[in-house]
Design a protein around this motif. Structure first.
Motif, PDB file in Angstrom:
ATOM      1  N   ARG A   1       0.669  -1.226  -0.051  1.00  0.00           N
ATOM      2  CA  ARG A   1       0.148   0.199   0.132  1.00  0.00           C
ATOM      3  C   ARG A   1       0.749   1.285  -0.111  1.00  0.00           C
ATOM      4  NH1 ARG A   1      -5.262   2.112   1.252  1.00  0.00           N
ATOM      5  NH2 ARG A   1      -6.125   0.030   0.622  1.00  0.00           N
TER       6      ARG A   1
ATOM      7  N   HIS B   1       2.241   1.628  -3.675  1.00  0.00           N
ATOM      8  CA  HIS B   1       1.286   1.992  -4.729  1.00  0.00           C
ATOM      9  C   HIS B   1       0.386   3.222  -4.388  1.00  0.00           C
ATOM     10  CE1 HIS B   1       2.004  -2.329  -5.712  1.00  0.00           C
ATOM     11  NE2 HIS B   1       2.004  -1.778  -6.817  1.00  0.00           N
ATOM     12  N   GLU B   2       0.186   3.435  -3.190  1.00  0.00           N
ATOM     13  CA  GLU B   2      -0.812   4.412  -2.867  1.00  0.00           C
ATOM     14  C   GLU B   2      -0.419   5.161  -1.355  1.00  0.00           C
ATOM     15  OE1 GLU B   2      -3.014   7.013  -4.298  1.00  0.00           O
ATOM     16  OE2 GLU B   2      -2.925   5.081  -5.569  1.00  0.00           O
TER      17      GLU B   2
ATOM     18  N   SER C   1      -2.978   7.253   0.597  1.00  0.00           N
ATOM     19  CA  SER C   1      -4.212   6.851   1.149  1.00  0.00           C
ATOM     20  C   SER C   1      -4.121   6.297   2.541  1.00  0.00           C
ATOM     21  CB  SER C   1      -4.828   5.533   0.375  1.00  0.00           C
ATOM     22  OG  SER C   1      -3.910   4.280   0.200  1.00  0.00           O
TER      23      SER C   1
ATOM     24  N   LEU D   1      -9.032   1.958  -1.881  1.00  0.00           N
ATOM     25  CA  LEU D   1      -8.692   2.409  -3.109  1.00  0.00           C
ATOM     26  C   LEU D   1      -9.870   2.585  -4.106  1.00  0.00           C
ATOM     27  CD1 LEU D   1      -5.341   0.944  -3.337  1.00  0.00           C
ATOM     28  CD2 LEU D   1      -5.870   3.189  -2.627  1.00  0.00           C
TER      29      LEU D   1
ATOM     30  N   GLU E   1      -5.501  -4.597  -3.071  1.00  0.00           N
ATOM     31  CA  GLU E   1      -5.180  -3.455  -3.379  1.00  0.00           C
ATOM     32  C   GLU E   1      -5.192  -3.296  -4.926  1.00  0.00           C
ATOM     33  OE1 GLU E   1      -5.794  -1.642  -0.744  1.00  0.00           O
ATOM     34  OE2 GLU E   1      -5.271  -3.366   0.531  1.00  0.00           O
TER      35      GLU E   1
END
Length: 248
Positions: free
Chosen positions: A16, A19-20, A23, A79, A148
């Motif tokens: 996580r 990638h993001e 968030s 997401l 995710e």
């Protein structure tokens, strides 16, 4: 405590962050851990501006409800993966490759199926809302970040959803010990949905009857069948192999 989605385990939290990271709201980690792996994760979180908080291991146990958190928990927003099948299929480029799970109740199996679906490049995993496990924290941890990246779409009526897939010219290939053909006799290079049943009972009757064809995975040893996640991997990677061969 945050009301966002809980993610735990090194693979899931690291994925996580990679990638993001934006968030991720906060991370709790075991203050007793001073190993390189933990230090790297904390450094990556801090560099991304994520709040990190050291706590006792017992507190992590209480938050997760198990000791299998590997000393790290994150709370993050959901997401924006496709949750609607029509939305997903309308956006797919090339022939869709889907994994359908009928009656999978073990979150470890679901997580492992999501992981192989991600590895093989499947566009989504589909499952019925009833008699199936949901995408809980345990499944997400086992998925090692795939929860995710791979849309997990739950449907109210699986048989009806399968018929809708057929209307989109998606070939439904069910797996069964008494399949009409062997796995390697099938053609998975076009729009395909591979349908898996539970290890104990297999696919439900309506699911089985809706499939266009049933195939069996050849077994050469003494065991009669494979774990559902392993079987999913075998089938999805055969589909991917055929697609690569056709493109080449």
């Amino acid at each position: 405590m945050s009301k966002n989605k809980m993610i735990f385990g090194f693979h899931a939290v690291t994925s996580r962050l990679r990638h993001e990271a934006s968030s991720v709201e906060e991370i709790f980690f075991d203050q007793a851990r001073d190993d390189r792996r933990m230090k790297d994760l904390i450094a990556n979180a801090k560099s991304a501006g994520v709040r990190v908080m050291p706590v006792e291991s017992e507190r992590l146990d209480k938050i997760v409800g198990t000791r299998r958190h590997q000393g790290v928990i994150a709370f993050a927003s959901q997401l924006a993966l496709a949750r609607n099948l029509d939305e997903l299929l309308d956006a797919v480029e090339g022939p869709p490759l889907l994994l359908v799970l009928d009656g999978i109740t073990d979150p470890h199996n679901l997580g492992a199926c999501l992981r192989v679906a991600d590895g093989a490049g499947a566009h989504a995993v589909i499952a019925p809302k009833d008699r199936s496990v949901g995408l809980n924290a345990t499944a997400a941890k086992v998925a090692s970040g795939a929860a995710e990246t791979v849309p997990f779409i739950t449907v109210t009526n699986l048989a009806r959803t399968l018929r809708e897939l057929k209307e989109r010219d998606i070939w439904l290939i069910g797996t069964s010990d008494d399949g009409e053909k062997g796995l390697y006799e099938g053609d998975y290079s076009g729009p395909t949905a591979i349908v898996m049943g539970s290890e104990g009972e297999g696919m439900r009757r309506l699911t089985r009857e809706t499939c266009d064809i049933l195939v069996s995975i050849p077994m050469f040893g003494s065991v009669e069948s494979l774990n559902v996640s392993v079987a999913s991997g075998v089938c999805l990677y055969e589909a991917r192999r055929q697609r690569i061969a056709r493109e080449g």
